[in-house]
Design a protein around this motif. Structure first.
Motif, PDB file in Angstrom:
ATOM      1  N   ILE A 109       0.824  -1.214   0.000  1.00  0.00           N
ATOM      2  CA  ILE A 109       0.000   0.000   0.000  1.00  0.00           C
ATOM      3  C   ILE A 109       0.856   1.262   0.000  1.00  0.00           C
ATOM      4  CG2 ILE A 109      -1.914  -1.201   1.152  1.00  0.00           C
ATOM      5  CD1 ILE A 109      -1.177   0.208   3.742  1.00  0.00           C
ATOM      6  N   ASN A 110       2.060   1.182   0.605  1.00  0.00           N
ATOM      7  CA  ASN A 110       2.911   2.364   0.610  1.00  0.00           C
ATOM      8  C   ASN A 110       3.638   2.555  -0.716  1.00  0.00           C
ATOM      9  OD1 ASN A 110       2.927   3.819   3.366  1.00  0.00           O
ATOM     10  ND2 ASN A 110       3.020   1.651   3.932  1.00  0.00           N
ATOM     11  N   LEU A 111       3.868   1.469  -1.488  1.00  0.00           N
ATOM     12  CA  LEU A 111       4.453   1.605  -2.830  1.00  0.00           C
ATOM     13  C   LEU A 111       3.507   2.358  -3.757  1.00  0.00           C
ATOM     14  CD1 LEU A 111       6.257  -1.784  -3.583  1.00  0.00           C
ATOM     15  CD2 LEU A 111       7.289   0.469  -3.388  1.00  0.00           C
ATOM     16  N   THR A 112       2.215   2.305  -3.484  1.00  0.00           N
ATOM     17  CA  THR A 112       1.260   3.014  -4.348  1.00  0.00           C
ATOM     18  C   THR A 112       1.300   4.513  -4.128  1.00  0.00           C
ATOM     19  OG1 THR A 112      -0.547   2.900  -2.737  1.00  0.00           O
ATOM     20  CG2 THR A 112      -0.284   1.025  -4.230  1.00  0.00           C
ATOM     21  N   GLY A 113       1.867   4.941  -2.985  1.00  0.00           N
ATOM     22  CA  GLY A 113       1.864   6.356  -2.653  1.00  0.00           C
ATOM     23  C   GLY A 113       0.646   6.769  -1.866  1.00  0.00           C
ATOM     24  N   TRP A 114      -0.238   5.874  -1.691  1.00  0.00           N
ATOM     25  CA  TRP A 114      -1.470   6.168  -0.956  1.00  0.00           C
ATOM     26  C   TRP A 114      -1.586   5.306   0.308  1.00  0.00           C
ATOM     27  CZ3 TRP A 114      -4.251  10.209  -2.581  1.00  0.00           C
ATOM     28  CH2 TRP A 114      -4.081  10.648  -3.891  1.00  0.00           C
ATOM     29  N   GLY A 115      -0.486   4.980   0.944  1.00  0.00           N
ATOM     30  CA  GLY A 115      -0.501   4.084   2.091  1.00  0.00           C
ATOM     31  C   GLY A 115      -1.451   4.498   3.207  1.00  0.00           C
ATOM     32  N   PRO A 116      -1.393   5.750   3.702  1.00  0.00           N
ATOM     33  CA  PRO A 116      -2.283   6.136   4.796  1.00  0.00           C
ATOM     34  C   PRO A 116      -3.756   6.065   4.441  1.00  0.00           C
ATOM     35  CG  PRO A 116      -0.438   7.667   4.626  1.00  0.00           C
ATOM     36  CD  PRO A 116      -0.381   6.806   3.403  1.00  0.00           C
ATOM     37  N   VAL A 117      -4.061   6.134   3.131  1.00  0.00           N
ATOM     38  CA  VAL A 117      -5.469   6.064   2.733  1.00  0.00           C
ATOM     39  C   VAL A 117      -5.961   4.620   2.688  1.00  0.00           C
ATOM     40  CG1 VAL A 117      -7.121   6.653   0.899  1.00  0.00           C
ATOM     41  CG2 VAL A 117      -5.222   8.208   1.416  1.00  0.00           C
ATOM     42  N   LEU A 118      -5.064   3.723   2.375  1.00  0.00           N
ATOM     43  CA  LEU A 118      -5.450   2.316   2.184  1.00  0.00           C
ATOM     44  C   LEU A 118      -5.275   1.468   3.445  1.00  0.00           C
ATOM     45  CD1 LEU A 118      -3.799   1.779  -1.325  1.00  0.00           C
ATOM     46  CD2 LEU A 118      -6.178   2.306  -0.804  1.00  0.00           C
ATOM     47  N   TRP A 119      -5.322   2.107   4.634  1.00  0.00           N
ATOM     48  CA  TRP A 119      -5.162   1.357   5.905  1.00  0.00           C
ATOM     49  C   TRP A 119      -6.216   0.274   6.088  1.00  0.00           C
ATOM     50  CZ3 TRP A 119      -9.443   1.528   8.904  1.00  0.00           C
ATOM     51  CH2 TRP A 119     -10.346   2.587   8.703  1.00  0.00           C
ATOM     52  N   ALA A 120      -7.368   0.385   5.404  1.00  0.00           N
ATOM     53  CA  ALA A 120      -8.435  -0.619   5.568  1.00  0.00           C
ATOM     54  C   ALA A 120      -7.995  -2.012   5.144  1.00  0.00           C
ATOM     55  CB  ALA A 120      -9.688  -0.184   4.802  1.00  0.00           C
ATOM     56  N   ALA A 121      -6.900  -2.069   4.362  1.00  0.00           N
ATOM     57  CA  ALA A 121      -6.421  -3.399   3.938  1.00  0.00           C
ATOM     58  C   ALA A 121      -6.038  -4.263   5.141  1.00  0.00           C
ATOM     59  CB  ALA A 121      -5.229  -3.237   3.007  1.00  0.00           C
TER      60      ALA A 121
END
Length: 772
Positions: A109-121
């Motif tokens: 999720i952090n490789l996408t650049g949107w890690g903090p947004v994708l915490w639901a994973a």
């Protein structure tokens, strides 16, 4: 039966049906398959999706081979870790599995650049692990997920990873996401824990239900009692296997048949009445005894408890529990006969004679039919008995009884009171030539000499003295009393005489009055004394104790046996006072034995009047304390008839005595008529088998069977069995074979005075033989 036939006919047809085609896997099976293969599909799908999003600039630009390496690497690592967890499941391997998954998600999720947004994973990781390992893993998942979010934020802050968000926005999103992540996973874990608890409780309840059903089925299938379920029409719907022993039918043979067809015809009306409309209209239980017909036509006595459970859908019928009581009925019938008949001759005993005499007196009052009682005493029988032995004497009494029976009508009664005393009760046509003629017939029938077997052809001549009482009396006892008075006059007239009672014959009655008067002062003048009848262990012939027996040393008549004066004591109300003296004197003598090192028990007879008195408890306590006797060495003997007088009060009083530590013995067991079911109610320690049963062991199969049953009964109830009246080695060996534990009788020793009893105890302790 019809249902069984239709079910059996359908089986062959099924054998020709074609095999059904294979059924495709259910949706649940397909779902399990997808869950198993899902980890392998995530990598390729994620790679394709990332490439598309990078093409349009929606995610951070990272070279494709980096993504490929990351996705392949994390997939392989997670699959390997999962296999390790499956092979060796433990808390450690579970934590490793969670860490590997969290690391993979954090990196992707952090490789996408949107890690903090994708915490639901991280939530999906928690749900997958809880589905796999249960609710217990939610804490570890939350911990490592938040740790992963912290690592991702550090990487963003250091610039090690690209980000589409500002550092402050990323930090805010991570903080808020951490809080939401904790509460969501916590709630999911709590809900799953509740579900697991409910499921565990359900499984436990189902397991308990299965065990209960198995136990109940095992009890029904293996019980010796028959359990059956009957329908509304009394047809068998279920029958337990125990029916094979009861009626010799297989359970399947009876299902569908009407149960009333197996009830004895003579008992059918009573059964139908008891289980009729009233019973069928209301839920309840009925207990009854009746006979059932076996497959071979034989009848069996049964005891049934029938419960109306038609209102229960699971039963919708009548449940019957049936027990075979045939042997118990036979034994009770034998005891009933023994209670009313003389065991030696089979004639009516005193109880039955009195009952028949009372009935005759009542008929005489109603119809004026004359009746009489003849009291018969054999002349010089004691001399014959002493010279030829008790065995020959018993045979002679049996032959006399047979001759007396032969001269009477079926409506008349002949009985034996004991010893050589017989009674004849006659009425009606027996008086066609006067009651004296019956006496003459008795003399005539006894004149021919008796030839006793086993006496080398010796013949014995017997004569009899007869007292006759005719006419109405207030009671049967009065009738026999007057006949007895006439008998004494006959003996005084030179024997072999018949004398008709006259009102002037009052000398015998006066003598009894004198006896009563003398008894008033006998205790004060120390005329009572005790003798002691030793009780032996049958296996080793060791003295276990002694029974205290009362004697009256009359100043002019000499020694008087208790059978003569004890009834007078009870009649005059003196038995309680005399019983208290016996108890104290017996305990005093036992204390002397104990002081000399003899730990022998002392048995004391307790009369019915004493047992009915509340004073008995205090008397026993005072005697134990006064003489420092171990309560366990005092045995109180009560007769069977005394126990049955008022069973509820008797049980209460005996329990109070047992609390003092003393033991209770039933004396002369089997001579009364009590149901064996009562025996369990009484706190009894010793069961004494009456001497009449022991005397008949070698002559009567019934008596031997009865002794066997009584010994087995005592063993079953944990009682000591003691046989009375052992006089021959044959009786001794028979009792030993039955494993009877204790005994007393003249084979060992007769009753002894205190000095001789003490000497006998010393003899036994010195190792010298007492009996062989």
């Amino acid at each position: 039966m019809g249902l069984a036939s239709r079910g059996g006919a359908s089986e062959p047809a099924r054998a020709h049906w074609p095999e059904p085609p294979p059924v495709r896997g259910s949706s649940a099976e397909r779902l399990r398959l997808n869950l198993a293969t899902l980890p392998y599909l995530v990598g390729p799908v994620a790679f394709a999706l990332v490439l598309v999003l990078m093409r349009f600039g929606y995610v951070a630009h990272v070279r494709w081979w980096v993504w490929l390496s990351v996705l392949v690497g994390v997939t392989v690592i997670n699959v390997v870790v999962d296999r390790i967890y499956q092979a060796r499941p433990s808390a450690f391997t579970l934590d490793v599995r969670v860490i590997s998954q969290v690391a993979a998600v954090t990196l992707v999720i952090n490789l996408t650049g949107w890690g903090p947004v994708l915490w639901a994973a991280y939530i999906f990781i928690a749900l997958e692990n809880m589905a796999r390992a249960g609710s217990r893993v939610w804490r570890a998942t939350v911990l490592w997920s938040i740790f992963g979010m912290v690592i991702g934020q550090i990487c963003l802050n250091q610039g090690w990873l690209q980000s589409e968000l500002s550092r402050s926005a990323a930090a805010s999103l991570n903080v808020m996401g951490g809080f939401v992540l904790y509460f969501v996973i916590h709630m999911a874990g709590a809900m799953m824990e509740q579900n697991e608890t409910a499921l565990a409780q359900k499984e436990e309840a189902e397991t308990h239900l299965r065990l209960s059903e198995d136990r109940f089925r095992s009890l029904i299938q293996n019980s010796s009692d028959v359990t059956m379920i009957l329908g509304d029409a009394a047809e068998f719907r279920y029958v337990s296997p125990a029916i094979r022993d009861l009626l010799h039918y297989e359970p399947d043979e009876l299902v569908g048949l009407n149960s009333t067809d197996f009830v004895h015809p003579e008992d059918l009306h009573a059964v139908q009445t008891l289980l009729g409309g009233d019973f069928q209209s209301h839920p309840g239980t009925a207990a009854l005894e009746f006979r059932m017909v076996r497959k071979d036509g034989m009848a069996r006595d049964v005891e049934a408890v029938v419960s109306n459970q038609t209102n229960r859908p699971s039963v919708a019928g009548y449940v019957a529990n049936i027990r075979d009581i045939t042997e118990r009925k036979k034994f009770e019938a034998l005891l009933a006969h023994r209670a009313l008949h003389d065991p030696l001759t089979g004639l009516a005993n005193r109880q039955l004679i009195l009952d028949r005499a009372q009935q005759m007196l009542e008929r005489a009052r109603r119809s004026g039919v004359p009746m009489a009682a003849l009291f018969i005493d054999l002349d010089n029988f004691k001399d014959s008995n002493d010279s030829l032995g008790h065995g020959a004497g018993d045979k002679l009494l049996q032959m006399v009884a047979g001759r007396l029976l032969g001269i009477l009508r079926s409506g008349d009664t002949v009985g034996r009171l004991g010893g050589d005393e017989f009674v004849i009760l006659a009425e009606g046509v027996s008086f066609a030539r006067g009651p004296e003629m019956i006496g003459e017939r008795v003399h005539e029938v006894l004149k021919p000499a008796f030839h006793l077997p086993g006496t080398d052809g010796l013949t014995i001549s017997v004569s009899a003295s007869i007292g006759i009482a005719v006419g109405d009396r207030p009671s049967a006892e009065d009738l026999l009393r007057d006949a007895d008075i006439a008998l004494y006059r006959a003996k005084g007239a030179g024997r072999d005489q018949s004398v008709l009672f006259e009102r002037s014959m009052q000398s015998a009655a006066k003598e009894r009055l004198t006896l009563k008067s003398n008894l008033e002062s006998a205790l004060e003048q120390d005329q009572f004394t005790l003798v002691y009848h030793p009780i032996f262990d049958l296996a080793g012939i060791q003295i276990q104790g002694a029974e205290a027996l009362l004697r009256w040393q009359h100043p002019t008549r000499g020694t008087i046996e208790p059978d003569v004066f004890v009834p007078v004591l009870e009649e005059r109300g003196l038995i309680v006072e005399v019983g208290r003296w016996v108890l104290n004197e017996a305990c005093r003598e036992a204390a002397v034995w104990h002081a000399r090192g003899h730990r022998s028990s002392i048995s004391v007879n307790v009369s019915m009047r004493q047992l009915e008195s509340d004073q008995l408890l205090d008397d026993v306590h005072d005697a134990l304390v006064a003489h420092d006797i171990d309560p366990a060495l005092l045995i109180l003997e009560v007769t069977e008839s005394s126990l049955m007088r008022d069973s509820v009060a008797t049980v209460a009083r005996l329990n109070l005595l047992k609390q003092l530590g003393v033991k209770i013995a039933i004396d002369d067991f089997g001579t009364g008529y009590s149901s064996l079911a009562y025996l369990r109610q009484f706190p009894v320690d010793v069961l004494k088998i009456d001497r009449s049963f022991v005397a008949d062991m070698s002559r009567s199969p019934d008596a031997a069977a009865l002794v066997h049953t009584l010994v087995e009964l005592g063993r079953t109830l944990g009682l000591v069995t003691l046989a009375e009246g052992i006089e021959t080695h044959e009786q001794l060996e028979g009792l030993r074979a039955e494993h009877c534990e204790q005994g007393q009788g003249f084979l060992y020793s007769g009753p002894l005075d205190a000095g001789k009893m003490a000497a006998l105890l010393d003899t036994v302790r010195a190792g010298r033989p007492v009996a062989s």
